[in-house]
Design a protein around this motif. Structure first.
Motif, mmCIF file in Angstrom:
data_model
loop_
_atom_site.group_PDB
_atom_site.id
_atom_site.type_symbol
_atom_site.label_atom_id
_atom_site.label_comp_id
_atom_site.label_asym_id
_atom_site.label_seq_id
_atom_site.Cartn_x
_atom_site.Cartn_y
_atom_site.Cartn_z
ATOM 1 N N MET A 79 0.835 -1.187 0.000
ATOM 2 C CA MET A 79 0.000 0.000 0.000
ATOM 3 C C MET A 79 0.879 1.249 0.000
ATOM 4 O O MET A 79 1.910 1.290 0.659
ATOM 5 N N GLN A 80 0.450 2.253 -0.774
ATOM 6 C CA GLN A 80 1.160 3.525 -0.867
ATOM 7 C C GLN A 80 0.225 4.665 -0.466
ATOM 8 O O GLN A 80 -0.942 4.701 -0.874
ATOM 9 N N LYS A 81 0.763 5.605 0.293
ATOM 10 C CA LYS A 81 0.038 6.814 0.668
ATOM 11 C C LYS A 81 0.619 7.965 -0.152
ATOM 12 O O LYS A 81 1.826 8.202 -0.123
ATOM 13 N N ILE A 82 -0.259 8.653 -0.881
ATOM 14 C CA ILE A 82 0.160 9.654 -1.861
ATOM 15 C C ILE A 82 -0.374 11.033 -1.489
ATOM 16 O O ILE A 82 -1.556 11.171 -1.159
ATOM 17 N N LEU A 83 0.493 12.036 -1.585
ATOM 18 C CA LEU A 83 0.072 13.431 -1.480
ATOM 19 C C LEU A 83 0.224 14.045 -2.862
ATOM 20 O O LEU A 83 1.306 13.992 -3.450
ATOM 21 N N ILE A 84 -0.859 14.615 -3.383
ATOM 22 C CA ILE A 84 -0.869 15.207 -4.718
ATOM 23 C C ILE A 84 -1.011 16.714 -4.566
ATOM 24 O O ILE A 84 -1.990 17.196 -3.969
ATOM 25 N N ILE A 85 -0.027 17.450 -5.116
ATOM 26 C CA ILE A 85 -0.053 18.911 -5.052
ATOM 27 C C ILE A 85 0.286 19.491 -6.419
ATOM 28 O O ILE A 85 0.829 18.809 -7.286
ATOM 29 N N SER A 86 -0.019 20.758 -6.571
ATOM 30 C CA SER A 86 0.313 21.467 -7.798
ATOM 31 C C SER A 86 0.345 22.955 -7.501
ATOM 32 O O SER A 86 -0.147 23.407 -6.464
ATOM 33 N N ASP A 87 0.918 23.699 -8.414
ATOM 34 C CA ASP A 87 0.869 25.151 -8.392
ATOM 35 C C ASP A 87 1.278 25.723 -7.029
ATOM 36 O O ASP A 87 0.594 26.557 -6.452
ATOM 37 N N THR A 88 2.439 25.282 -6.569
ATOM 38 C CA THR A 88 2.993 25.790 -5.318
ATOM 39 C C THR A 88 3.612 27.167 -5.504
ATOM 40 O O THR A 88 3.671 27.946 -4.555
ATOM 41 N N HIS A 89 4.088 27.472 -6.696
ATOM 42 C CA HIS A 89 4.654 28.791 -7.002
ATOM 43 C C HIS A 89 5.666 29.229 -5.938
ATOM 44 O O HIS A 89 5.575 30.324 -5.393
ATOM 45 N N SER A 90 6.596 28.346 -5.617
ATOM 46 C CA SER A 90 7.709 28.584 -4.687
ATOM 47 C C SER A 90 7.305 28.625 -3.213
ATOM 48 O O SER A 90 8.129 28.946 -2.367
ATOM 49 N N PHE A 91 6.072 28.298 -2.888
ATOM 50 C CA PHE A 91 5.596 28.407 -1.511
ATOM 51 C C PHE A 91 5.194 27.045 -0.955
ATOM 52 O O PHE A 91 4.318 26.378 -1.512
ATOM 53 N N ASP A 142 3.857 8.495 1.610
ATOM 54 C CA ASP A 142 5.032 7.746 1.143
ATOM 55 C C ASP A 142 5.650 8.410 -0.084
ATOM 56 O O ASP A 142 6.856 8.308 -0.307
ATOM 57 N N HIS A 143 4.813 9.044 -0.903
ATOM 58 C CA HIS A 143 5.247 9.662 -2.163
ATOM 59 C C HIS A 143 4.512 10.967 -2.371
ATOM 60 O O HIS A 143 3.354 11.104 -1.977
ATOM 61 N N ILE A 144 5.188 11.902 -3.041
ATOM 62 C CA ILE A 144 4.595 13.174 -3.445
ATOM 63 C C ILE A 144 4.462 13.160 -4.963
ATOM 64 O O ILE A 144 5.416 12.809 -5.661
ATOM 65 N N TRP A 145 3.291 13.544 -5.450
ATOM 66 C CA TRP A 145 3.099 13.773 -6.875
ATOM 67 C C TRP A 145 2.846 15.261 -7.044
ATOM 68 O O TRP A 145 1.907 15.814 -6.460
ATOM 69 N N HIS A 146 3.686 15.934 -7.840
ATOM 70 C CA HIS A 146 3.559 17.380 -8.048
ATOM 71 C C HIS A 146 3.266 17.635 -9.517
ATOM 72 O O HIS A 146 4.064 17.290 -10.381
ATOM 73 N N ALA A 147 2.145 18.296 -9.794
ATOM 74 C CA ALA A 147 1.679 18.485 -11.165
ATOM 75 C C ALA A 147 2.096 19.824 -11.774
ATOM 76 O O ALA A 147 1.399 20.365 -12.617
ATOM 77 N N GLY A 148 3.254 20.330 -11.374
ATOM 78 C CA GLY A 148 3.832 21.474 -12.068
ATOM 79 C C GLY A 148 3.562 22.831 -11.450
ATOM 80 O O GLY A 148 2.780 22.976 -10.524
ATOM 81 N N ASP A 149 4.258 23.830 -12.005
ATOM 82 C CA ASP A 149 4.346 25.176 -11.445
ATOM 83 C C ASP A 149 4.931 25.110 -10.037
ATOM 84 O O ASP A 149 4.377 25.618 -9.068
ATOM 85 N N TRP A 150 6.104 24.477 -9.987
ATOM 86 C CA TRP A 150 6.881 24.404 -8.753
ATOM 87 C C TRP A 150 7.244 25.809 -8.295
ATOM 88 O O TRP A 150 7.159 26.119 -7.123
#
Length: 168
Positions: free
Chosen positions: A1-13, A26-34
């Motif tokens: 089993m994997q626990k996932i955090l999905i984020i996007s559009d952090t814009h440096s914050f 367990d894993h981060i998925w980032h959909a861009g605009d880091w």
């Protein structure tokens, strides 16, 4: 089993209210605009990351991440790109992703609009746009998604809502 955090559009914050969720996953998925390499480095030091670059990301981030990312989590195929539109009207990058392979889960960002839904026209693919975890943009609430995957099962999908705060 994997626990996932999905984020996007952090814009440096990186909002400190995400820290308990970062500890949980367990894993981060980032959909861009880091927004910055520093943010990517901070997250990468915490957990393994899958990600894509976004339209505001500089040349360094575009070397670190691809426009389209296909990977596997447990027994599910994941597809990711930043600018995707929505199930009612996909943009070219999403169509390019699907031309490679229609994933079980498709993750995107860009719109700052939280959306989680099944796309029945694409074999029930789970479409996830986590909204925007950063403070830049028009959104009134900062959002992210967390979920668990066990084999082919996706469960305990939870929206993280954080009242918008001023960066700093």
């Amino acid at each position: 089993m994997q626990k996932i955090l999905i984020i996007s559009d952090t814009h440096s914050f990186l909002d400190e209210r995400l820290l308990p969720h970062l500890d949980w996953c367990d894993h981060i998925w980032h959909a861009g605009d880091w927004g910055s390499v520093e943010l990517s480095d901070t997250l990468e030091a915490m957990k393994p990351i899958e990600g894509v670059y976004g339209n505001i990301d500089n040349a360094t981030l575009r070397q670190m991440y691809t426009k389209i990312n296909h990977f596997t989590c447990e027994e599910l195929s994941i597809g990711m790109t930043h600018i995707a539109g929505a199930p009612s009207k996909y943009k070219p990058d999403a169509l390019e992703c699907f031309a490679i392979k229609t994933p079980d889960i498709f993750v995107c960002g860009h719109s700052h609009i939280l959306q989680v839904k099944r796309d029945l026209s694409r074999n029930g693919m789970l479409f996830i746009n986590p909204g925007a975890a950063g403070t830049h943009g028009f959104h009134s609430v900062q959002t992210a998604i967390k979920l668990k995957i066990d084999g082919k099962r996706i469960f305990e999908v939870e929206v993280i809502e954080m009242s918008r705060r001023v960066k700093g």
